[in-house]
Design a protein around this motif. Sequence first.
Motif, PDB file in Angstrom:
ATOM      1  N   SER A   1       0.874  -1.171   0.000  1.00 57.92           N
ATOM      2  CA  SER A   1       0.000   0.000   0.000  1.00 57.92           C
ATOM      3  C   SER A   1       0.914   1.224   0.000  1.00 57.92           C
ATOM      4  O   SER A   1       1.957   1.238   0.649  1.00 57.92           O
ATOM      5  CB  SER A   1      -0.920  -0.011   1.219  1.00 57.92           C
ATOM      6  OG  SER A   1      -0.170   0.049   2.406  1.00 57.92           O
ATOM      7  N   TYR A   2       0.531   2.229  -0.744  1.00 54.30           N
ATOM      8  CA  TYR A   2       1.309   3.458  -0.850  1.00 54.30           C
ATOM      9  C   TYR A   2       0.571   4.543  -0.075  1.00 54.30           C
ATOM     10  O   TYR A   2      -0.615   4.762  -0.307  1.00 54.30           O
ATOM     11  CB  TYR A   2       1.486   3.846  -2.316  1.00 54.30           C
ATOM     12  CG  TYR A   2       2.337   2.848  -3.064  1.00 54.30           C
ATOM     13  CD1 TYR A   2       3.709   3.008  -3.158  1.00 54.30           C
ATOM     14  CD2 TYR A   2       1.767   1.720  -3.646  1.00 54.30           C
ATOM     15  CE1 TYR A   2       4.510   2.081  -3.832  1.00 54.30           C
ATOM     16  CE2 TYR A   2       2.552   0.788  -4.317  1.00 54.30           C
ATOM     17  CZ  TYR A   2       3.907   0.975  -4.407  1.00 54.30           C
ATOM     18  OH  TYR A   2       4.681   0.055  -5.065  1.00 54.30           O
ATOM     19  N   VAL A   3       1.299   5.173   0.846  1.00 53.02           N
ATOM     20  CA  VAL A   3       0.679   6.193   1.687  1.00 53.02           C
ATOM     21  C   VAL A   3       1.488   7.487   1.619  1.00 53.02           C
ATOM     22  O   VAL A   3       2.717   7.461   1.477  1.00 53.02           O
ATOM     23  CB  VAL A   3       0.561   5.718   3.160  1.00 53.02           C
ATOM     24  CG1 VAL A   3      -0.346   4.510   3.272  1.00 53.02           C
ATOM     25  CG2 VAL A   3       1.921   5.397   3.750  1.00 53.02           C
ATOM     26  N   MET A   4       0.782   8.598   1.702  1.00 52.14           N
ATOM     27  CA  MET A   4       1.428   9.906   1.692  1.00 52.14           C
ATOM     28  C   MET A   4       2.143  10.110   3.022  1.00 52.14           C
ATOM     29  O   MET A   4       1.616   9.771   4.087  1.00 52.14           O
ATOM     30  CB  MET A   4       0.368  10.991   1.488  1.00 52.14           C
ATOM     31  CG  MET A   4       0.926  12.381   1.342  1.00 52.14           C
ATOM     32  SD  MET A   4       1.971  12.595  -0.112  1.00 52.14           S
ATOM     33  CE  MET A   4       0.740  12.538  -1.405  1.00 52.14           C
ATOM     34  N   ALA A   5       3.375  10.670   2.969  1.00 53.63           N
ATOM     35  CA  ALA A   5       4.155  10.950   4.171  1.00 53.63           C
ATOM     36  C   ALA A   5       4.604  12.409   4.158  1.00 53.63           C
ATOM     37  O   ALA A   5       4.826  12.986   3.085  1.00 53.63           O
ATOM     38  CB  ALA A   5       5.361  10.025   4.247  1.00 53.63           C
ATOM     39  N   GLU A   6       4.756  12.978   5.329  1.00 49.94           N
ATOM     40  CA  GLU A   6       5.272  14.348   5.451  1.00 49.94           C
ATOM     41  C   GLU A   6       6.804  14.338   5.483  1.00 49.94           C
ATOM     42  O   GLU A   6       7.450  15.259   5.001  1.00 49.94           O
ATOM     43  CB  GLU A   6       4.721  15.013   6.720  1.00 49.94           C
ATOM     44  CG  GLU A   6       3.206  15.180   6.710  1.00 49.94           C
ATOM     45  CD  GLU A   6       2.725  16.117   5.611  1.00 49.94           C
ATOM     46  OE1 GLU A   6       3.430  17.102   5.308  1.00 49.94           O
ATOM     47  OE2 GLU A   6       1.645  15.853   5.049  1.00 49.94           O
ATOM     48  N   VAL A   7       7.386  13.283   6.074  1.00 48.17           N
ATOM     49  CA  VAL A   7       8.839  13.129   6.152  1.00 48.17           C
ATOM     50  C   VAL A   7       9.170  11.649   6.013  1.00 48.17           C
ATOM     51  O   VAL A   7       8.317  10.779   6.211  1.00 48.17           O
ATOM     52  CB  VAL A   7       9.423  13.649   7.493  1.00 48.17           C
ATOM     53  CG1 VAL A   7       9.221  15.148   7.633  1.00 48.17           C
ATOM     54  CG2 VAL A   7       8.831  12.914   8.670  1.00 48.17           C
ATOM     55  N   LEU A   8      10.398  11.365   5.673  1.00 49.86           N
ATOM     56  CA  LEU A   8      10.891   9.987   5.594  1.00 49.86           C
ATOM     57  C   LEU A   8      11.971   9.798   6.651  1.00 49.86           C
ATOM     58  O   LEU A   8      12.682  10.751   7.006  1.00 49.86           O
ATOM     59  CB  LEU A   8      11.458   9.686   4.204  1.00 49.86           C
ATOM     60  CG  LEU A   8      10.498   9.850   3.037  1.00 49.86           C
ATOM     61  CD1 LEU A   8      11.222   9.591   1.718  1.00 49.86           C
ATOM     62  CD2 LEU A   8       9.305   8.913   3.187  1.00 49.86           C
TER      63      LEU A   8
END
Length: 153
Positions: free
Chosen positions: A130-137
């Motif tokens: 599943s691909y999820v939006m992130a603010e930081v890695l």
Amino acid sequence: MMPEVRILVMRDEGADPSLPLPEYQTAGASGADLRADLGGGEIALAPGEIKLIPTGLRVEIPEGYEMQLRPRSGLALKHGISLPNAPGTIDSDYRGPLGVILINLGRETFLVKHGERIAQAVIAPVTRASYVMAEVLSDSDRAAGGFGSTGRG
């Protein structure tokens, strides 16, 4: 349990039913050889040229697997014949004609002959994410380094 790949020889479209189905050449082989189905003829592949080579087959790959198409090492070494999209992917829900995209990276025209082994098919499990939006890695030792950033040798 060994996955079962169902094969349909496209007889109604002129495929040669006498050609062997994809087959492993040795007990330890991971790839089954695919053959060119050219109606008894041949196709010239000039240096730098790319062509779709028919196999005369349609496949049904079990859900959860893919078929990876890979070059044959002997054709690559001796003639410069490869697959420009290696490994090519055949998804489990595809039912169209199975073709192999070949490229001639060699210096001479190569004749692909009817019945010739042109590629290998490797059946591999597929893991979906599943691909999820992130603010930081998260940080890593490598960070953004790429394209040779870890050095040579």
